[in-house]
Motif scaffolding. Structure first.
Motif, mmCIF file in Angstrom:
data_model
loop_
_atom_site.group_PDB
_atom_site.id
_atom_site.type_symbol
_atom_site.label_atom_id
_atom_site.label_comp_id
_atom_site.label_asym_id
_atom_site.label_seq_id
_atom_site.Cartn_x
_atom_site.Cartn_y
_atom_site.Cartn_z
ATOM 1 N N ARG A 146 29.080 -13.155 34.740
ATOM 2 C CA ARG A 146 28.943 -13.204 33.279
ATOM 3 C C ARG A 146 28.037 -14.362 32.866
ATOM 4 N NH1 ARG A 146 34.056 -13.421 30.124
ATOM 5 N NH2 ARG A 146 32.706 -12.673 28.465
ATOM 6 N N ARG A 149 24.413 -13.460 33.375
ATOM 7 C CA ARG A 149 23.963 -12.587 32.290
ATOM 8 C C ARG A 149 23.698 -13.417 31.035
ATOM 9 N NH1 ARG A 149 26.527 -9.939 28.198
ATOM 10 N NH2 ARG A 149 25.438 -8.105 27.444
ATOM 11 N N MET A 164 25.496 -6.245 33.128
ATOM 12 C CA MET A 164 25.165 -7.088 34.280
ATOM 13 C C MET A 164 24.487 -6.304 35.387
ATOM 14 S SD MET A 164 25.224 -10.120 35.289
ATOM 15 C CE MET A 164 24.342 -10.557 36.752
ATOM 16 N N VAL A 167 20.667 -6.014 34.942
ATOM 17 C CA VAL A 167 19.810 -7.194 34.796
ATOM 18 C C VAL A 167 18.830 -7.219 35.967
ATOM 19 C CG1 VAL A 167 19.728 -9.718 34.751
ATOM 20 C CG2 VAL A 167 21.557 -8.514 33.557
#
Length: 189
Positions: A146, A149, A164, A167
């Motif tokens: 997290r 991200r 996520m 990404v």
């Protein structure tokens, strides 16, 4: 500015790494061969796992049992300390340390449960896995993901709506025109 305009501005103003970098073609070749290596490992591991499942004995007396577990727990301790230090000092090394520590905790829970004797020993291993090792592993794996991200969003690399698993890895496709020290791995330049 719109989010996409901010992202474009950040990418144009972003610092580039110092020193030589590989050109995009070389990076693509390296990426391709790493993926081939991983797929070969998968292809070998599947029949190996089936073979072990059919040939390993149900009972086995292990040598170096104490050294194995003390060594594993020492490695786990070192990774927990490294994770704590990286987190305390707010270093990006937190990401791989925390992830690896979480994986080690999952392995520890698995082997504790699978190698425990029936009765109190097994109950203790199950409770330890359920209430300590696996929740801590989840925190150590999910938290840095997290945070990665968040960093990507904060630096304008992705939209806040991107999950996520979507990404991308920033690749230096735009770097060669801003950094004259591009290295061509094949030519040695």
């Amino acid at each position: 500015m719109t989010p996409s305009e901010r992202r474009e501005l950040v990418q144009r103003l972003a610092l580039t790494p110092r020193g030589p970098i590989l050109n995009p073609q070389t990076m693509q070749r390296i990426r391709k061969w790493r993926l081939v290596l991983i797929l070969l490992a998968v292809a070998v591991l599947i029949p190996w796992t089936v073979y072990l499942g059919n040939t390993l004995p149900d009972h086995y007396v292990a040598r170096n049992w104490v050294a194995t577990w003390v060594g594993f727990d020492s490695l786990l301790l070192a990774m927990l300390v490294a994770t704590a230090i990286a987190g305390w000092r707010r270093r990006q090394l937190l990401f791989p340390f925390a992830f690896a520590t979480g994986v080690l905790l999952i392995c520890d829970a698995w082997f504790d449960v699978m190698t425990s004797q029936r009765g109190d020993d097994l109950l203790q291993a199950i409770l330890s896995a359920a209430f300590l090792e696996l929740p801590l592993a989840f925190v150590l794996i999910a938290g840095p993901l997290r945070l990665m991200r968040y960093v990507a969003i904060r630096h304008g690399l992705i939209d806040p709506d991107v999950r996520m698993w979507r990404v991308p890895i920033p690749m230096p496709e735009l770097w060669p025109d801003r950094n004259p020290q591009v290295v061509d791995q094949d030519s040695g330049l």
